[in-house]
Design a protein around this motif. Structure first.
Motif: not given
Lengths: 112, 114
Positions: A64-84
């Motif tokens: 998932e990713a969240e657009f934050k206009r005030s910070q000019s950011s679009f960070n990508l997230r994942k709650p639990s990372v897999h080796w793949s």
């Protein structure tokens, strides 16, 4: 001119831990924002995109990713990372009827 | 075809030689893009086509680089008198239209100039 900054060249995350990849953009109007993933020797695959509306967007593979206009950011997230998930991740910015500008990428390494 | 196809997948050439890289986009995709990917430099935009015309050639690094697209399908990127700094992976992508939608990428052509 539009630009994208991915501050982290490399990130190492333990398998099962959460992940956040940072992306900051510079664009004069409301941008279209994208995250792509590139596995070794492969082309880029779209993970998710934001055009308008809900600022939290869901993508494939549990990202998932969240657009934050005030910070000019679009960070990508994942709650639990897999080796793949080990791959290189690219953030990109564009607009309707324009080409995409890509960041320099963040290489994700997943430790056991 | 099912996806974007690029050839050759690997090309080793000598400095000063000309090379041609080919891209076969997804059938029905009207927009086609060339990007260059160098180590640690991300993706550098080179040129895009809408149909057979190239409205934006601003990314071509020098006049040694040229590209064409015929029949609204296959595109060829030509590099004349190759230099060592041309060594990179050249990626082609296509999309349904030039509307900042999803780009579908090929696996790239890796060019090494000795």
């Amino acid at each position: 001119a539009q630009s994208v900054t991915q501050p982290d060249i490399h990130i190492t995350v333990s398998e099962g831990a959460s992940l956040e990849l940072r992306c900051n953009y510079s664009y004069g109007a409301t941008p279209y924002l994208f995250w792509y993933v590139q596995s070794p020797g492969q082309g880029l695959q779209l993970l998710l995109k934001y055009f308008s509306g809900d600022t939290l967007v869901q993508g494939i593979k549990g990202f998932e990713a969240e657009f934050k206009r005030s910070q000019s950011s679009f960070n990508l997230r994942k709650p639990s990372v897999h080796w793949s998930d080990a791959a290189e991740y690219f953030c990109a910015v564009g607009a309707r009827y324009s080409t995409l500008t890509f960041g320099k990428g963040t290489m994700l390494l997943v430790s056991p | 075809g099912a996806g974007v196809s690029q050839s050759p997948s690997n090309k080793v050439t000598e400095k000063g030689k000309d090379v041609e890289l080919r891209c076969d986009p997804i059938s029905g995709h009207t927009a086609l893009y060339w990007y260059r990917q160098s180590l640690g430099q991300g993706l550098e935009f080179l040129i895009y086509f809408q149909g057979n015309s190239a409205p934006d050639k601003s990314g071509l690094p020098s006049d040694r680089f040229s590209a064409e697209r015929t029949g609204g399908s296959v595109s060829t990127l030509t590099i004349q008198r190759t230099q060592q700094e041309d060594s990179a992976v050249y990626l082609c992508a296509s999309s349904l239209e030039m509307a900042a939608g999803e780009l579908f990428f090929g696996e790239g052509s890796r060019l090494t100039v000795l």
